[in-house]
Design a protein around this motif. Structure first.
Motif, PDB file in Angstrom:
ATOM      1  N   LEU A   1       0.972  -1.109  -0.043  1.00 41.40           N
ATOM      2  CA  LEU A   1      -0.051  -0.026   0.122  1.00 41.40           C
ATOM      3  C   LEU A   1       0.875   1.440   0.022  1.00 41.40           C
ATOM      4  O   LEU A   1       0.674   2.253  -0.646  1.00 41.40           O
ATOM      5  CB  LEU A   1      -0.731  -0.141   1.264  1.00 41.40           C
ATOM      6  CG  LEU A   1      -1.882   1.173   1.412  1.00 41.40           C
ATOM      7  CD1 LEU A   1      -2.659   1.109   0.100  1.00 41.40           C
ATOM      8  CD2 LEU A   1      -2.744   1.056   2.478  1.00 41.40           C
ATOM      9  N   ARG A   2       2.033   1.203   0.784  1.00 42.81           N
ATOM     10  CA  ARG A   2       2.865   2.383   0.891  1.00 42.81           C
ATOM     11  C   ARG A   2       3.571   2.606  -0.533  1.00 42.81           C
ATOM     12  O   ARG A   2       3.611   3.733  -1.078  1.00 42.81           O
ATOM     13  CB  ARG A   2       3.794   2.311   1.946  1.00 42.81           C
ATOM     14  CG  ARG A   2       3.315   2.444   3.362  1.00 42.81           C
ATOM     15  CD  ARG A   2       4.504   2.674   4.186  1.00 42.81           C
ATOM     16  NE  ARG A   2       5.405   1.446   4.554  1.00 42.81           N
ATOM     17  CZ  ARG A   2       4.739   0.591   5.422  1.00 42.81           C
ATOM     18  NH1 ARG A   2       3.697   0.610   6.124  1.00 42.81           N
ATOM     19  NH2 ARG A   2       5.608  -0.605   5.456  1.00 42.81           N
ATOM     20  N   TRP A   3       4.004   1.463  -1.000  1.00 39.37           N
ATOM     21  CA  TRP A   3       4.882   1.575  -2.515  1.00 39.37           C
ATOM     22  C   TRP A   3       3.718   2.249  -3.520  1.00 39.37           C
ATOM     23  O   TRP A   3       4.108   2.905  -4.319  1.00 39.37           O
ATOM     24  CB  TRP A   3       5.365   0.313  -2.857  1.00 39.37           C
ATOM     25  CG  TRP A   3       6.434   0.010  -2.372  1.00 39.37           C
ATOM     26  CD1 TRP A   3       6.853  -0.627  -1.050  1.00 39.37           C
ATOM     27  CD2 TRP A   3       7.782   0.413  -2.830  1.00 39.37           C
ATOM     28  NE1 TRP A   3       8.297  -0.627  -0.793  1.00 39.37           N
ATOM     29  CE2 TRP A   3       8.774   0.071  -1.709  1.00 39.37           C
ATOM     30  CE3 TRP A   3       8.144   1.177  -3.794  1.00 39.37           C
ATOM     31  CZ2 TRP A   3      10.205   0.323  -2.160  1.00 39.37           C
ATOM     32  CZ3 TRP A   3       9.511   1.778  -4.113  1.00 39.37           C
ATOM     33  CH2 TRP A   3      10.544   1.105  -3.159  1.00 39.37           C
ATOM     34  N   SER A   4       2.520   1.560  -3.404  1.00 35.41           N
ATOM     35  CA  SER A   4       1.591   2.048  -4.477  1.00 35.41           C
ATOM     36  C   SER A   4       1.013   3.651  -4.393  1.00 35.41           C
ATOM     37  O   SER A   4       0.965   4.188  -5.344  1.00 35.41           O
ATOM     38  CB  SER A   4       0.171   1.082  -4.400  1.00 35.41           C
ATOM     39  OG  SER A   4       0.580  -0.106  -4.550  1.00 35.41           O
ATOM     40  N   ALA A   5       1.083   4.020  -2.815  1.00 37.61           N
ATOM     41  CA  ALA A   5       0.797   5.284  -2.836  1.00 37.61           C
ATOM     42  C   ALA A   5       1.918   6.248  -3.440  1.00 37.61           C
ATOM     43  O   ALA A   5       1.809   7.387  -3.728  1.00 37.61           O
ATOM     44  CB  ALA A   5       0.552   5.553  -1.309  1.00 37.61           C
ATOM     45  N   GLY A   6       3.176   5.629  -3.099  1.00 38.68           N
ATOM     46  CA  GLY A   6       4.486   6.550  -3.655  1.00 38.68           C
ATOM     47  C   GLY A   6       4.335   6.610  -5.392  1.00 38.68           C
ATOM     48  O   GLY A   6       4.764   7.428  -5.702  1.00 38.68           O
ATOM     49  N   SER A   7       3.868   5.382  -5.782  1.00 35.47           N
ATOM     50  CA  SER A   7       3.762   5.354  -7.131  1.00 35.47           C
ATOM     51  C   SER A   7       2.782   6.381  -7.692  1.00 35.47           C
ATOM     52  O   SER A   7       3.016   7.063  -8.878  1.00 35.47           O
ATOM     53  CB  SER A   7       3.135   4.040  -7.720  1.00 35.47           C
ATOM     54  OG  SER A   7       3.183   4.084  -9.226  1.00 35.47           O
ATOM     55  N   VAL A   8       1.719   6.417  -7.127  1.00 37.24           N
ATOM     56  CA  VAL A   8       0.599   7.644  -7.417  1.00 37.24           C
ATOM     57  C   VAL A   8       1.400   8.889  -7.363  1.00 37.24           C
ATOM     58  O   VAL A   8       1.124   9.794  -8.222  1.00 37.24           O
ATOM     59  CB  VAL A   8      -0.667   7.259  -6.708  1.00 37.24           C
ATOM     60  CG1 VAL A   8      -1.551   8.656  -7.003  1.00 37.24           C
ATOM     61  CG2 VAL A   8      -1.350   6.038  -6.958  1.00 37.24           C
ATOM     62  N   LEU A   9       1.897   9.253  -6.208  1.00 38.70           N
ATOM     63  CA  LEU A   9       2.591  10.567  -6.065  1.00 38.70           C
ATOM     64  C   LEU A   9       3.410  10.758  -7.006  1.00 38.70           C
ATOM     65  O   LEU A   9       3.813  12.024  -7.820  1.00 38.70           O
ATOM     66  CB  LEU A   9       2.990  10.638  -4.715  1.00 38.70           C
ATOM     67  CG  LEU A   9       2.112  10.709  -3.647  1.00 38.70           C
ATOM     68  CD1 LEU A   9       2.749  10.899  -2.171  1.00 38.70           C
ATOM     69  CD2 LEU A   9       1.157  12.127  -3.730  1.00 38.70           C
ATOM     70  N   VAL A  10       4.291   9.779  -7.389  1.00 41.42           N
ATOM     71  CA  VAL A  10       5.407  10.000  -8.667  1.00 41.42           C
ATOM     72  C   VAL A  10       4.767  10.061  -9.745  1.00 41.42           C
ATOM     73  O   VAL A  10       5.285  11.311 -10.647  1.00 41.42           O
ATOM     74  CB  VAL A  10       6.568   8.833  -8.582  1.00 41.42           C
ATOM     75  CG1 VAL A  10       7.465   9.000  -9.715  1.00 41.42           C
ATOM     76  CG2 VAL A  10       7.359   8.793  -7.237  1.00 41.42           C
ATOM     77  N   GLY A  11       3.662   9.537  -9.940  1.00 43.32           N
ATOM     78  CA  GLY A  11       3.021   9.464 -11.194  1.00 43.32           C
ATOM     79  C   GLY A  11       2.342  11.052 -11.572  1.00 43.32           C
ATOM     80  O   GLY A  11       2.472  11.644 -12.545  1.00 43.32           O
ATOM     81  N   LEU A  12       1.776  11.460 -10.379  1.00 42.72           N
ATOM     82  CA  LEU A  12       1.369  12.930 -10.300  1.00 42.72           C
ATOM     83  C   LEU A  12       2.425  14.068 -10.764  1.00 42.72           C
ATOM     84  O   LEU A  12       2.159  15.019 -11.312  1.00 42.72           O
ATOM     85  CB  LEU A  12       0.578  13.205  -9.318  1.00 42.72           C
ATOM     86  CG  LEU A  12      -0.872  12.543  -8.902  1.00 42.72           C
ATOM     87  CD1 LEU A  12      -1.405  12.753  -7.695  1.00 42.72           C
ATOM     88  CD2 LEU A  12      -1.541  12.592 -10.171  1.00 42.72           C
ATOM     89  N   GLY A  13       3.427  13.695  -9.911  1.00 42.23           N
ATOM     90  CA  GLY A  13       4.717  14.848 -10.081  1.00 42.23           C
ATOM     91  C   GLY A  13       5.146  14.669 -11.560  1.00 42.23           C
ATOM     92  O   GLY A  13       5.530  15.974 -12.270  1.00 42.23           O
ATOM     93  N   LEU A  14       5.250  13.684 -12.156  1.00 44.30           N
ATOM     94  CA  LEU A  14       5.959  13.269 -13.474  1.00 44.30           C
ATOM     95  C   LEU A  14       4.811  13.846 -14.601  1.00 44.30           C
ATOM     96  O   LEU A  14       5.061  14.298 -15.735  1.00 44.30           O
ATOM     97  CB  LEU A  14       5.991  12.003 -13.966  1.00 44.30           C
ATOM     98  CG  LEU A  14       6.628  11.648 -15.145  1.00 44.30           C
ATOM     99  CD1 LEU A  14       7.975  12.068 -15.319  1.00 44.30           C
ATOM    100  CD2 LEU A  14       6.826  10.227 -15.311  1.00 44.30           C
ATOM    101  N   ALA A  15       3.464  13.923 -14.279  1.00 43.71           N
ATOM    102  CA  ALA A  15       2.433  14.483 -15.063  1.00 43.71           C
ATOM    103  C   ALA A  15       2.594  15.900 -15.102  1.00 43.71           C
ATOM    104  O   ALA A  15       2.520  16.646 -16.190  1.00 43.71           O
ATOM    105  CB  ALA A  15       1.004  14.117 -14.633  1.00 43.71           C
TER     106      ALA A  15
END
Length: 164
Positions: free
Chosen positions: A36-50
């Motif tokens: 769950l923590r890794w998935s939340a981190g992936s979402v945040l990195v994806g939003l920053g990359l967007a």
């Protein structure tokens, strides 16, 4: 009454749930919480990359921006799918108690406080000793949980022995 997080003598983290004269012990799903923590981190990195991809589209070229946006969307979707899967797995894993401790099986119990950590030691009638420890309010509630279990199991004409 439910208490979380409580450290068991095995080193695992668990939640304790009192049901009249039985304490149900449910281990925490640590690996699914990590997912769950890794998935939340992936979402945040994806939003920053967007956000970066939006700038690249205008500053560098539409092709670079499109590729960056595709990677960002893939990260956000993978993170969201991972978070949904982890949430479902945590819910499923933490619904079933793995062990229980009945008041009838308890021969001796005591609680000790040391540097903000409260440790409850319970000895079974067959000689097996288990310890449960927690800090802060979880520690106080753990001691209270075992006191309630033992007092509910005590005969009505006897005064229950306090947890020391």
């Amino acid at each position: 009454m439910k208490v979380f997080p409580v450290a068991l003598d095995s080193g695992e983290t668990a939640s304790l749930h009192l049901d009249d004269t039985t304490v149900w012990i449910t281990p925490a799903a640590a690996r699914w919480r990590r997912l769950l923590r890794w998935s939340a981190g992936s979402v945040l990195v994806g939003l920053g990359l967007a956000a970066i991809a939006n700038g690249l589209t205008h500053a560098v070229s539409p092709t670079v921006g499109l590729v960056s946006t595709g990677v960002a969307v893939a990260l956000v979707l993978a993170g969201a799918a991972g978070a949904a899967a982890a949430g479902a797995l945590i819910w499923r894993a933490e619904r079933r108690p793995a062990d229980s401790l009945s008041a009838a099986d308890v021969a001796f119990a005591r609680s000790e406080a040391d540097n903000g950590r409260i440790t409850v030691t319970v000895e079974h009638a067959d000689g097996v000793t288990r310890t449960f420890s927690a800090t802060g309010m979880a520690g106080a509630r753990t001691a209270q949980l075992f006191a309630r279990m033992l007092s509910a199991a005590a005969p009505a004409d006897e005064t229950p022995a306090p947890i020391r």
